[in-house]
Design a protein around this motif. Structure first.
Motif, PDB file in Angstrom:
ATOM      1  N   ARG A 141      53.208  52.670  34.099  1.00 41.79           N
ATOM      2  CA  ARG A 141      51.846  51.697  34.251  1.00 41.79           C
ATOM      3  C   ARG A 141      51.717  50.875  33.162  1.00 41.79           C
ATOM      4  N   ALA A 142      50.910  49.567  33.671  1.00 44.33           N
ATOM      5  CA  ALA A 142      50.484  48.824  33.011  1.00 44.33           C
ATOM      6  C   ALA A 142      48.984  48.540  33.277  1.00 44.33           C
ATOM      7  N   PHE A 143      48.433  48.226  32.196  1.00 46.85           N
ATOM      8  CA  PHE A 143      46.928  48.086  32.370  1.00 46.85           C
ATOM      9  C   PHE A 143      46.399  46.656  31.939  1.00 46.85           C
ATOM     10  N   VAL A 144      45.424  46.214  32.727  1.00 45.45           N
ATOM     11  CA  VAL A 144      45.098  44.812  32.743  1.00 45.45           C
ATOM     12  C   VAL A 144      43.534  44.703  32.518  1.00 45.45           C
ATOM     13  N   ALA A 145      42.970  43.984  31.450  1.00 51.06           N
ATOM     14  CA  ALA A 145      41.481  43.723  31.375  1.00 51.06           C
ATOM     15  C   ALA A 145      41.247  42.196  30.867  1.00 51.06           C
ATOM     16  N   ALA A 146      40.029  41.876  31.641  1.00 53.22           N
ATOM     17  CA  ALA A 146      39.900  40.323  31.342  1.00 53.22           C
ATOM     18  C   ALA A 146      39.800  40.120  29.628  1.00 53.22           C
ATOM     19  N   SER A 147      39.211  41.032  29.156  1.00 51.26           N
ATOM     20  CA  SER A 147      38.986  41.105  27.774  1.00 51.26           C
ATOM     21  C   SER A 147      40.269  41.589  26.904  1.00 51.26           C
ATOM     22  N   GLY A 148      41.400  41.917  27.515  1.00 53.71           N
ATOM     23  CA  GLY A 148      42.810  42.331  27.136  1.00 53.71           C
ATOM     24  C   GLY A 148      43.380  41.102  26.171  1.00 53.71           C
ATOM     25  N   ASN A 149      44.400  41.245  25.776  1.00 57.62           N
ATOM     26  CA  ASN A 149      45.373  40.414  25.002  1.00 57.62           C
ATOM     27  C   ASN A 149      46.676  40.580  25.518  1.00 57.62           C
ATOM     28  N   ASP A 150      47.771  39.564  26.058  1.00 50.99           N
ATOM     29  CA  ASP A 150      48.961  39.838  26.407  1.00 50.99           C
ATOM     30  C   ASP A 150      49.889  40.221  25.334  1.00 50.99           C
ATOM     31  N   ALA A 151      49.497  39.937  24.059  1.00 49.68           N
ATOM     32  CA  ALA A 151      50.209  40.529  23.048  1.00 49.68           C
ATOM     33  C   ALA A 151      50.055  41.982  22.917  1.00 49.68           C
ATOM     34  N   ASN A 152      49.313  42.708  23.712  1.00 45.25           N
ATOM     35  CA  ASN A 152      49.372  44.134  23.499  1.00 45.25           C
ATOM     36  C   ASN A 152      50.169  44.617  24.524  1.00 45.25           C
ATOM     37  N   ALA A 153      50.290  46.111  24.493  1.00 47.26           N
ATOM     38  CA  ALA A 153      51.407  46.892  24.842  1.00 47.26           C
ATOM     39  C   ALA A 153      50.963  47.157  26.352  1.00 47.26           C
ATOM     40  N   CYS A 154      49.744  46.724  26.925  1.00 47.61           N
ATOM     41  CA  CYS A 154      49.581  46.925  28.129  1.00 47.61           C
ATOM     42  C   CYS A 154      49.089  48.579  28.456  1.00 47.61           C
ATOM     43  N   SER A 155      48.820  48.987  27.664  1.00 46.07           N
ATOM     44  CA  SER A 155      48.157  50.414  27.658  1.00 46.07           C
ATOM     45  C   SER A 155      46.793  50.727  28.181  1.00 46.07           C
ATOM     46  N   LEU A 156      46.277  51.668  28.436  1.00 46.01           N
ATOM     47  CA  LEU A 156      44.813  51.788  28.833  1.00 46.01           C
ATOM     48  C   LEU A 156      44.098  51.450  27.625  1.00 46.01           C
ATOM     49  N   GLN A 157      44.447  51.708  26.175  1.00 53.52           N
ATOM     50  CA  GLN A 157      43.561  51.693  25.083  1.00 53.52           C
ATOM     51  C   GLN A 157      43.894  50.070  24.563  1.00 53.52           C
ATOM     52  N   GLN A 158      45.112  49.517  24.868  1.00 50.72           N
ATOM     53  CA  GLN A 158      45.300  48.034  24.632  1.00 50.72           C
ATOM     54  C   GLN A 158      45.737  47.409  25.797  1.00 50.72           C
ATOM     55  N   PRO A 159      44.815  47.006  26.799  1.00 44.75           N
ATOM     56  CA  PRO A 159      45.268  46.274  27.988  1.00 44.75           C
ATOM     57  C   PRO A 159      46.140  44.761  27.636  1.00 44.75           C
ATOM     58  N   CYS A 160      46.658  44.492  28.664  1.00 48.58           N
ATOM     59  CA  CYS A 160      47.025  42.911  28.663  1.00 48.58           C
ATOM     60  C   CYS A 160      46.068  42.162  29.173  1.00 48.58           C
ATOM     61  N   GLN A 161      45.821  40.896  29.189  1.00 54.91           N
ATOM     62  CA  GLN A 161      44.803  40.163  29.887  1.00 54.91           C
ATOM     63  C   GLN A 161      45.055  39.540  31.117  1.00 54.91           C
ATOM     64  N   SER A 162      46.610  39.401  31.350  1.00 55.69           N
ATOM     65  CA  SER A 162      46.968  38.847  32.770  1.00 55.69           C
ATOM     66  C   SER A 162      47.688  39.749  33.415  1.00 55.69           C
ATOM     67  N   ILE A 163      47.342  39.630  34.902  1.00 55.67           N
ATOM     68  CA  ILE A 163      48.086  40.471  35.781  1.00 55.67           C
ATOM     69  C   ILE A 163      49.726  40.015  35.649  1.00 55.67           C
ATOM     70  N   GLN A 164      50.077  38.702  35.362  1.00 56.36           N
ATOM     71  CA  GLN A 164      51.533  38.613  35.342  1.00 56.36           C
ATOM     72  C   GLN A 164      52.107  39.147  34.311  1.00 56.36           C
ATOM     73  N   ARG A 165      51.450  39.281  32.921  1.00 52.64           N
ATOM     74  CA  ARG A 165      52.065  40.088  32.062  1.00 52.64           C
ATOM     75  C   ARG A 165      52.220  41.374  32.299  1.00 52.64           C
ATOM     76  N   GLY A 166      51.253  41.961  33.058  1.00 54.11           N
ATOM     77  CA  GLY A 166      51.196  43.467  33.398  1.00 54.11           C
ATOM     78  C   GLY A 166      52.601  43.847  34.436  1.00 54.11           C
ATOM     79  N   ILE A 167      52.753  42.771  35.365  1.00 57.80           N
ATOM     80  CA  ILE A 167      53.869  42.742  36.119  1.00 57.80           C
ATOM     81  C   ILE A 167      55.179  42.767  35.397  1.00 57.80           C
ATOM     82  N   GLY A 168      55.149  42.118  34.258  1.00 57.01           N
ATOM     83  CA  GLY A 168      56.462  41.733  33.511  1.00 57.01           C
ATOM     84  C   GLY A 168      56.696  43.200  32.695  1.00 57.01           C
ATOM     85  N   ARG A 169      55.637  43.962  32.601  1.00 54.85           N
ATOM     86  CA  ARG A 169      55.877  45.232  31.568  1.00 54.85           C
ATOM     87  C   ARG A 169      56.005  46.460  32.291  1.00 54.85           C
ATOM     88  N   VAL A 170      55.869  46.462  33.695  1.00 53.77           N
ATOM     89  CA  VAL A 170      56.223  47.604  34.488  1.00 53.77           C
ATOM     90  C   VAL A 170      57.774  47.553  35.170  1.00 53.77           C
TER      91      VAL A 170
END
Length: 136
Positions: free
Chosen positions: A1-30
């Motif tokens: 699973r990858a987690f995305v939040a508008a306040s996230g950062n695409d350099a993050n691991a896309c975890s619930l604690q450190q979400p990505c900022q873009s949906i596209q980045r989340g897609i790339g992580r799963v």
């Protein structure tokens, strides 16, 4: 699973604690068959879904993609299953779609499903299927 939040950062691991900022980045992580979960409302950039997956916007979250030109969502998942759940497509102004714009375009996927997808203009909701395109 990858987690995305508008306040996230695409350099993050896309975890619930450190979400990505873009949906596209989340897609790339799963992996193929994975889930991208949008946990925070906001306006997100257009996306290309290139694998089987579930894109889930949590129930009370208002997450949308602006349809300002081009396609908001393009699905190229080959033989996979794609489910889009809870996404909003925002069309600016009260007029028609901008020239060349489409909402959700399924170019390839064996099974495609939309659930709780809202398409609306600034002042009112579109009728069913107004900008949803199911390509052959």
């Amino acid at each position: 699973r990858a987690f995305v939040a508008a306040s996230g950062n695409d350099a993050n691991a896309c975890s619930l604690q450190q979400p990505c900022q873009s949906i596209q980045r989340g897609i790339g992580r799963v992996r193929n068959g994975g889930t991208v979960v949008v946990v925070e409302g906001g306006s997100y950039a257009p996306i290309v879904v290139d694998k089987a997956l579930t894109l889930e916007v949590l129930g009370s979250v208002a997450a949308g993609i602006a349809v300002t030109g081009g396609d908001a969502v393009v699905v190229r998942a080959g033989g996979g299953t794609v489910l889009i759940d809870g996404l909003t497509l925002n069309v600016p102004g009260a007029g028609a779609l901008p020239p060349g714009s489409r909402g959700i375009v399924f170019e390839s996927a064996d099974l495609r499903a939309l659930r709780r997808v809202l398409v609306h203009r600034k002042t009112r909701t579109f009728g069913k299927g107004a900008v949803i395109i199911l390509a052959a």
